[in-house]
Design a protein around this motif. Sequence first.
Motif, PDB file in Angstrom:
ATOM      1  N   ILE A  11       0.839  -1.206   0.000  1.00  0.00           N
ATOM      2  CA  ILE A  11       0.000   0.000   0.000  1.00  0.00           C
ATOM      3  C   ILE A  11       0.870   1.252   0.000  1.00  0.00           C
ATOM      4  O   ILE A  11       0.605   2.193  -0.755  1.00  0.00           O
ATOM      5  CB  ILE A  11      -0.974  -0.023   1.195  1.00  0.00           C
ATOM      6  N   GLU A  12       1.910   1.260   0.812  1.00  0.00           N
ATOM      7  CA  GLU A  12       2.813   2.418   0.835  1.00  0.00           C
ATOM      8  C   GLU A  12       3.474   2.625  -0.512  1.00  0.00           C
ATOM      9  O   GLU A  12       3.606   3.760  -0.989  1.00  0.00           O
ATOM     10  CB  GLU A  12       3.860   2.240   1.934  1.00  0.00           C
ATOM     11  N   ARG A  13       3.901   1.533  -1.147  1.00  0.00           N
ATOM     12  CA  ARG A  13       4.556   1.624  -2.450  1.00  0.00           C
ATOM     13  C   ARG A  13       3.585   2.162  -3.511  1.00  0.00           C
ATOM     14  O   ARG A  13       3.947   3.040  -4.303  1.00  0.00           O
ATOM     15  CB  ARG A  13       5.105   0.251  -2.854  1.00  0.00           C
ATOM     16  N   LEU A  14       2.355   1.664  -3.522  1.00  0.00           N
ATOM     17  CA  LEU A  14       1.358   2.131  -4.488  1.00  0.00           C
ATOM     18  C   LEU A  14       1.005   3.604  -4.249  1.00  0.00           C
ATOM     19  O   LEU A  14       0.878   4.377  -5.203  1.00  0.00           O
ATOM     20  CB  LEU A  14       0.096   1.275  -4.420  1.00  0.00           C
ATOM     21  N   THR A  15       0.846   3.967  -2.995  1.00  0.00           N
ATOM     22  CA  THR A  15       0.522   5.360  -2.660  1.00  0.00           C
ATOM     23  C   THR A  15       1.634   6.290  -3.127  1.00  0.00           C
ATOM     24  O   THR A  15       1.368   7.333  -3.745  1.00  0.00           O
ATOM     25  CB  THR A  15       0.301   5.510  -1.136  1.00  0.00           C
ATOM     26  N   LEU A  16       2.859   5.925  -2.861  1.00  0.00           N
ATOM     27  CA  LEU A  16       4.000   6.730  -3.296  1.00  0.00           C
ATOM     28  C   LEU A  16       4.045   6.832  -4.812  1.00  0.00           C
ATOM     29  O   LEU A  16       4.294   7.904  -5.369  1.00  0.00           O
ATOM     30  CB  LEU A  16       5.302   6.130  -2.758  1.00  0.00           C
ATOM     31  N   SER A  17       3.768   5.746  -5.494  1.00  0.00           N
ATOM     32  CA  SER A  17       3.770   5.747  -6.951  1.00  0.00           C
ATOM     33  C   SER A  17       2.708   6.698  -7.507  1.00  0.00           C
ATOM     34  O   SER A  17       2.970   7.469  -8.439  1.00  0.00           O
ATOM     35  CB  SER A  17       3.537   4.325  -7.469  1.00  0.00           C
TER      36      SER A  17
END
Length: 123
Positions: free
Chosen positions: A107-113
């Motif tokens: 989730i953190e990776r997708l949000t950052l992306s």
Amino acid sequence: MTPLGERIRELRRERGVSQKDMAAAIGVSAAYLSALEHGRRGIPTWTLIQKIIGYFNIIWDDAEDLQRLAEASHPRVRLDTSGLTPAATELANLLAENIGRLGEDDIERLTLSVKRALADRRS
């Protein structure tokens, strides 16, 4: 739990305040405050956000951060992809159907992306 709920709980714990005491001070029931913290209530009114800011004596940037968290804390998100590409509709549905299966790192990776993609569009 929503981002706002998590932050309120952190603030209460940092200051040693119970839900019951905070709820009484800002004029809501302890049940409502609990539901707000656990993401079972929608975004609170601007007036209630101001009461929370005042209760914790939050100033400037921290107050803005709390307002931003409130805006990003609706527990039931609706997306209207009409007029968008099929790929946008697929992404929205894929996320809606599977977000509960993702880990926090995912989730953190997708949000950052997504945030990076939006920043790239602005520049």
